[in-house]
Design an enzyme around this catalytic site. Structure first.
Site, PDB file in Angstrom:
ATOM      1  CE  LYS A   1      -4.378  -1.467   2.057  1.00 13.02           C
ATOM      2  NZ  LYS A   1      -5.339  -1.232   3.136  1.00 13.02           N
TER       3      LYS A   1
ATOM      4  CE  LYS B   1      -7.120 -10.253  -2.974  1.00 15.86           C
ATOM      5  NZ  LYS B   1      -6.803 -10.013  -1.556  1.00 15.86           N
TER       6      LYS B   1
ATOM      7  CE  LYS C   1     -11.428   0.102  -1.829  1.00 14.88           C
ATOM      8  NZ  LYS C   1     -10.352  -0.630  -1.195  1.00 14.88           N
TER       9      LYS C   1
END
Ligand code: TRP
Length: 343
Positions: A114, A206, A209
């Site tokens: 991240k 993956k 969103k």
């Protein structure tokens, strides 16, 4: 002392929920209600480790709660609440920030992913994220935590924090007349053929969103038509379905779609291939689309209805928050004594 079997899990309200969240976590919350005391949390404090527009956060918090209920979590049998209502989460997280080492946090692969190259400029909260997660779990002395496999490392850290707390404060724990194993060593419940749902456009990525393509994921708010179209348009290789699981190797898209079928029908991939092995996509995709529509469309309808009914959702969260706080305060009361805080 034996800890009673108690499950805790959390989902972040940080945008569109999709099939990966459902199969990797929410769906598995339902049967656990029969065997465990279950606590399911909308982790809004985790969400703000990266910027969230306040109105989006409110909407997303209700959306996750609605997804829990629409999926079959019973707010009477389970405790359903949002994290920020129970201030003991922040309080215990602070104590854990003082137990955990910076080096432990720096090793977290999710943080590294991240933060990327930007690690000096992300929030301090993003680095401390696993410490708050440990507090979520250990406030309730949860013994089992159903999560996707991406959370395994965070659960190992939770165990490390529990062990170090029990060890660092061993003398004080005894002095206060408490169980030396004050915090339990939590077990991850990582299960099922489809804990990792991949993108419908690229079987090596993956389902997420943040993927710019809406076709890459099935949103839990998609209606029957959208669900069916997305599955029928999913990227695949041209070969027919293999006869056994071995044959899925090197075929990420096939593996993913078979995995989704298996998860939705509570079968193994091998069982799915016994039924469909040797057949072409023209047979399999419509079968998968029918299955997905039958399972997901009623849920998305119920979710859309609940999201509009903010009075009901907020009432469920408030009731859950009160029940959660009662448990959390018992733990925190002991933690304050153990640490030496006068109150
Ligand atoms: N970190 C988890 C995720 O991103 C969410 C989470 C927060 C959680 N606290 C938790 C999961 C406690 C299980 C238990 O998916």
């Amino acid at each position: 002392m034996a800890f009673s079997p108690r499950v805790f899990s959390g989902i972040q309200p940080s945008g569109d929920l999709h099939l990966g969240n459902y199969l990797g976590a929410i769906r598995r919350f339902v049967p656990l209600q029969d065997t465990h005391e279950t606590i399911y949390c909308v982790v809004d404090m985790h969400a703000i480790t990266v910027w969230q527009e306040p109105n989006d956060l409110r909407r997303a918090t209700r959306e996750v709660a609605a997804a829990f209920i629409a999926a079959g979590v019973d707010p009477k049998r389970s405790i359903v609440f949002n994290q920020s209502q129970v201030m003991q989460h922040a309080e215990l997280a602070w104590v854990f920030n003082c137990i955990a080492r910076i080096g432990w946090m720096n090793r977290m692969t999710q943080f590294k992913d991240k933060a990327g190259k930007n690690s000096e400029n992300v929030s301090l909260g993003l680095l401390a994220y696993p410490s708050l997660m440990a507090a979520d779990i250990l406030l309730y002395k949860a013994t089992a935590v159903p999560v996707g496999d991406d959370q395994k490392q965070h659960l190992e850290l939770t165990r490390d924090i529990a062990a170090k707390f029990n060890n660092d404060y061993a003398a004080s724990i005894v002095e206060q007349g408490l169980d030396p194993d004050f915090f339990p060593i939590t077990e991850p419940l990582i299960a099922g053929p489809a804990t990792r749902i991949m993108s419908l456009r690229d079987g090596t990525k993956k389902m997420s969103k943040s993927d710019p393509s809406d076709q890459s994921r099935i949103s839990l708010l998609d209606d029957a038509d959208a669900i069916s179209k997305k599955i029928k348009k999913a990227t695949t290789d041209p070969a027919e379905l293999p006869l056994d699981v071995e044959g899925l190797k090197g075929r990420p898209e096939a593996d993913n779609l078979v995995g989704i079928y298996a998860a939705l029908s509570d079968k193994t991939k091998a069982e799915v291939l016994t039924e469909f092995g040797g057949q072409g996509w023209g047979k399999f995709k419509p079968a998968l689309a029918d299955l997905a529509v039958a399972q997901l469309a009623p849920m998305s309808g119920e979710m859309r209805r609940l999201i509009e009914d903010t009075t009901t959702i907020d009432g469920i969260l408030r009731d859950g928050g009160e029940r959660a706080a009662a448990i959390a305060e018992k733990t925190m009361h002991d933690v304050r004594r153990i640490v030496g805080f006068i109150r």
